[in-house]
Design a protein around this motif. Structure first.
Motif, PDB file in Angstrom:
ATOM      1  N   LYS A   5       0.830  -1.195   0.000  1.00  0.00           N
ATOM      2  CA  LYS A   5       0.000   0.000   0.000  1.00  0.00           C
ATOM      3  C   LYS A   5       0.873   1.257   0.000  1.00  0.00           C
ATOM      4  N   ARG A   6       1.910   1.219   0.811  1.00  0.00           N
ATOM      5  CA  ARG A   6       2.851   2.345   0.823  1.00  0.00           C
ATOM      6  C   ARG A   6       4.137   1.892   0.144  1.00  0.00           C
ATOM      7  N   SER A   7       4.367   2.381  -1.057  1.00  0.00           N
ATOM      8  CA  SER A   7       5.555   1.931  -1.776  1.00  0.00           C
ATOM      9  C   SER A   7       6.245   3.084  -2.467  1.00  0.00           C
ATOM     10  N   SER A  19       5.134  -4.883   8.766  1.00  0.00           N
ATOM     11  CA  SER A  19       4.916  -6.309   8.499  1.00  0.00           C
ATOM     12  C   SER A  19       3.441  -6.600   8.279  1.00  0.00           C
ATOM     13  N   GLU A  20       2.593  -5.931   9.032  1.00  0.00           N
ATOM     14  CA  GLU A  20       1.140  -6.124   8.841  1.00  0.00           C
ATOM     15  C   GLU A  20       0.749  -5.759   7.409  1.00  0.00           C
ATOM     16  N   GLU A  21       1.370  -4.684   6.925  1.00  0.00           N
ATOM     17  CA  GLU A  21       1.069  -4.267   5.563  1.00  0.00           C
ATOM     18  C   GLU A  21       1.559  -5.315   4.560  1.00  0.00           C
ATOM     19  N   ALA A  22       2.738  -5.861   4.838  1.00  0.00           N
ATOM     20  CA  ALA A  22       3.290  -6.893   3.953  1.00  0.00           C
ATOM     21  C   ALA A  22       2.401  -8.131   3.972  1.00  0.00           C
ATOM     22  N   LEU A  23       1.929  -8.504   5.151  1.00  0.00           N
ATOM     23  CA  LEU A  23       1.055  -9.673   5.262  1.00  0.00           C
ATOM     24  C   LEU A  23      -0.267  -9.420   4.536  1.00  0.00           C
ATOM     25  N   ALA A  24      -0.743  -8.177   4.625  1.00  0.00           N
ATOM     26  CA  ALA A  24      -2.011  -7.834   3.980  1.00  0.00           C
ATOM     27  C   ALA A  24      -1.926  -7.956   2.460  1.00  0.00           C
ATOM     28  N   MET A  34      14.028  -6.785  10.547  1.00  0.00           N
ATOM     29  CA  MET A  34      12.829  -6.148  11.084  1.00  0.00           C
ATOM     30  C   MET A  34      11.551  -6.806  10.568  1.00  0.00           C
ATOM     31  N   LEU A  35      11.529  -7.054   9.254  1.00  0.00           N
ATOM     32  CA  LEU A  35      10.312  -7.633   8.672  1.00  0.00           C
ATOM     33  C   LEU A  35      10.130  -9.074   9.145  1.00  0.00           C
ATOM     34  N   ARG A  36      11.244  -9.793   9.233  1.00  0.00           N
ATOM     35  CA  ARG A  36      11.151 -11.173   9.678  1.00  0.00           C
ATOM     36  C   ARG A  36      10.647 -11.220  11.118  1.00  0.00           C
ATOM     37  N   ASP A  37      11.152 -10.331  11.949  1.00  0.00           N
ATOM     38  CA  ASP A  37      10.659 -10.259  13.332  1.00  0.00           C
ATOM     39  C   ASP A  37       9.163  -9.973  13.361  1.00  0.00           C
TER      40      ASP A  37
END
Lengths: 459, 263
Positions: B181-183, B213-218, B234-237
């Motif tokens: 969403k934010r890129s 990460s929530e955004e990535a999961l979404a 950070m993202l993996r965490d």
């Protein structure tokens, strides 16, 4: 004749007071450190045309950009009308340009009227957005008190101004229809051509003349009020957006400024011969690194603070802010401005109690050089705020007028670490580790152990 | 698979040779177990293409990025001037980094200290290799048609305006790129930059990496591509905190290429 005289006095008064105010702003901006402007001036002019004049970065958000554009373009074109008001006001003429420009005059005024309707709609929607829709970026902690009132005041001013313009033009339309010689025929204006007759046709001649004068005076008085309100308002951006964009850095956003003083000191530490060749005076005062006050920032940072419109686009995209940290890039800029205003006010007072203590006994006058009120930017900005910045540059990208809030934040961090030897204790192991082992983590392994392991793994 | 070859600068110089490019490994690439995999993956690609490269090995030090951004100019200058001495001694002209922080500071901030090099981030380097036809992607690779999302790191993105190179590399894998969403210019930070990686968060109501990460999961993509060792951590965490570590993998672009080509 009396009207012309009053006009001349009011105009001179408004300008004298405004010049005084603006020169204070200039003085406050120059409280910042001198900084040489580097880089291609062609690129700077291009930025000024595209970003300040052309509002390019506003269009990252379409709705406010279009509404803002109406107000902005209306403002620009109304200046033509303003010139006419000056001429009419001083000479007693009526719509001076109409006889010179002929048909074009009708077109210009009609165009301004249409823009003004756009500006009126824009203003109403902005008022609704600001007060009823509760956009988060207009309702953060720093947007209470004066900043909140400031944001609304300008919109009220705008509405009063538009009422002035339309009562002036509307009454004029009706008077023209009645064939009064003073009100030369200009043809129907796009909006007041029908608005005037439909609202004012029932009024007497005297009332219409009065209404026309009322509108005319409201218009010019609002302009003078606005002119003198600007220096204490966020709306200073209508002027400073241009120099701020022009002087904005052209370097990549990720580039941090070098500190030659420290570089040279470290160089001389690394090269003992160089240390002797340089003139190292021991009497020199311990230098301060970074900034803890407006006077330690660059004049460019202070200019940016006075340019800030408090739109909050920076804060709304700040990862620290959106996850509940105290940092708000907008607040950083507002604090710098408030602090600059505070120093400016104290300097204006001339009160010798603001002279540095050690110089106070001999001081004859208060100057920026001997000023010390015992306060600093850290009385406005907390450590927690500057520690929360990830230097992601989202605020820099978001700012429509090229402000880089990251820069003062990093200068404050430099002061804290280098001058105060303070800062988050979490960082100490990282500093020590880099200094002692050349790695950010204290790890006993060789730096190329991964290589040995990878090569071993395949054999 | 050909043999892994990771030359050390000192050895290459001893033979009187100058490699075409220096691979700047960085602290994360050297010491962080996860980032080490990216380092090796990138070396495999360099080997595969036949790039004449070397690493500094133990002669490399931290570039000083976190120290400088924390405000500690002394530590930065010490480590940077030392690095520049080494780089200039070897007459290095071209550097490639797998870490955007190393890339930014070497490219933008070392020149003022006397270190002038052509510096590329590995995504730019990979893009060049692909454009030049030197690096060819195997068709029908592991990622064909798969959904992959991409996280822009701040330091190659907004800090240096590199948005297209990593996307070109991803497209070459013939996958389905799903934008977050934010890129690009509006990309959201992972929370590590500005020396945040090395301290506790300031008080707040959420961690930045959780937000991202929530955004990535979404996005629904099972693979999150990144280009920075700190973003990957950070993202993996964040993904692990959400309990999705089995379903969603965070990879560096170099690793995806290695996987695709079976290197």
């Amino acid at each position: 004749m009396i009207q012309q005289l009053i006009f001349a006095i009011v105009t001179i008064g408004a300008f004298v007071y405004a010049i005084k105010q603006f020169s204070k702003i200039r003085r406050n901006i120059l409280l910042g450190q001198d900084e040489v402007i580097e880089g291609d001036s062609g690129q700077r002019i291009k930025n000024t045309l595209l970003i300040a004049f052309g509002q390019q970065k506003m269009f990252k958000r379409w709705i406010p950009a279009v509404l803002h554009l109406f107000i902005y373009v209306a403002f620009l074109f109304t200046q033509i009308e303003l010139i006419e008001i000056f001429i009419d006001g001083l000479t007693g003429s009526h719509r001076f340009f109409s006889s010179i420009l002929g048909g074009l005059y009708n077109f210009i005024i009609s165009f301004i009227e249409i823009l003004s309707v756009g500006a009126f709609i824009g203003t109403l929607i902005f008022l609704i957005r600001r007060n009823l829709l509760k956009l988060p970026r207009f309702h953060t902690d720093e947007m209470t008190g004066w900043p909140k009132l400031d944001g609304n005041l300008i919109l009220y001013f705008e509405i009063i101004l538009l009422i002035g313009i339309f009562s002036m033009n509307g009454a004029d339309m009706v008077l023209q229809d009645r064939g009064l010689s003073h009100f030369a025929n200009t043809g129907d204006f796009a909006v007041s051509g029908w608005l005037g007759p439909s609202l004012f046709s029932g009024l007497s001649e005297g009332a219409l003349v009065g209404l026309e004068r009322f509108g005319w005076w409201i218009h010019i008085l609002m302009v003078y009020v606005f002119l003198n309100y600007l220096p204490s308002s966020k709306h200073l951006h209508i002027m400073l957006a241009f120099p701020n964009t022009y002087f904005a850095k052209l370097t990549p956003a990720g580039e941090m400024e070098n500190m030659p003083a420290i570089m040279n000191e470290v160089k001389s530490m690394m090269d003992p011969e160089a240390a002797f060749s340089e003139d190292m005076s021991m009497e020199e005062e311990l230098p301060e690194f970074g900034a803890n006050d407006v006077t330690g920032l660059s004049w460019r940072d202070v200019l940016a603070a006075y340019t800030c419109t408090e739109c909050g686009r920076c804060t709304s995209v700040c990862p620290a802010n959106m996850t509940g940290k105290k940092l708000s890039p907008r607040k950083i800029m507002m604090d710098i401005r408030d602090r600059a205003d505070e120093i400016g006010k104290n300097l204006d007072s001339g009160d010798l109690q603001f002279v540095k203590e050690e110089l106070r006994a001999e001081a004859k006058e208060l100057t920026a050089a001997n000023y010390d009120d015992g306060k600093s930017l850290f009385d406005y900005i907390s450590r927690e705020e500057i520690h929360a910045c990830t230097t992601c540059n989202a605020c820099v990208e978001a700012c429509p007028v090229m402000i880089r809030p990251v820069e003062p934040i990093l200068k404050l961090r430099r002061y804290e670490i280098l001058t105060e030897s303070a800062g988050p204790s979490d960082w100490l192991p990282m500093f020590n580790s880099i200094e002692n082992t050349g790695a950010v983590w204290q790890i006993p392994d060789a730096r190329d152990k991964w290589r040995t392991e990878a090569l071993n793994e395949q054999s | 698979m050909s043999n892994l070859n990771i030359p050390l600068m000192a050895d290459v110089a001893a033979e009187g040779k100058t490699p075409e490019v220096l691979f700047w490994v960085g602290c994360a690439g050297s010491f962080d177990a996860r980032a080490q995999k990216v380092t090796v993956a990138f070396c495999k690609i360099l080997n595969e293409v036949g790039i004449d490269f070397a690493i500094l090995g133990q002669e490399e030090s931290c570039t000083g990025d976190p120290a400088r951004r924390a405000g500690n100019e002394f530590i930065f200058q010490m480590t940077a001037l030392q690095n520049i001495e080494v780089l200039n001694m070897y007459k290095v002209e071209k550097i490639v980094c797998t870490c955007p922080h190393c890339f930014n500071i070497l490219k933008n901030e070392y020149p003022a200290l006397g270190g002038n090099y052509e510096v590329l981030h590995h995504t730019q380097f990979l893009q060049q290799l692909i454009n030049d036809g030197r690096l060819k992607m195997k068709e029908g690779g592991a990622f064909q048609g798969k959904k992959i999302t991409y996280h822009d790191s701040c330091y190659i993105g907004r800090a240096n305006g590199v948005y297209e190179a990593p996307r070109t590399v991803l497209e070459s894998l013939d996958n389905q790129l799903v934008e977050l969403k934010r890129s690009r210019k509006n990309g959201l930070c992972c929370g590590a930059g500005g020396a945040q990686m090395f301290k506790e968060d300031e008080p707040g109501n959420k961690r930045i990496n959780t937000e991202r990460s929530e955004e990535a999961l979404a996005s629904g993509a099972p693979i999150v591509a990144a280009n920075c060792p700190f973003c990957i951590t950070m993202l993996r965490d964040g993904v692990t905190a959400a309990g999705k570590q089995e379903d969603v993998m965070v990879y560096d672009l170099a690793e995806l290429i290695v996987d695709n080509n079976g290197l």
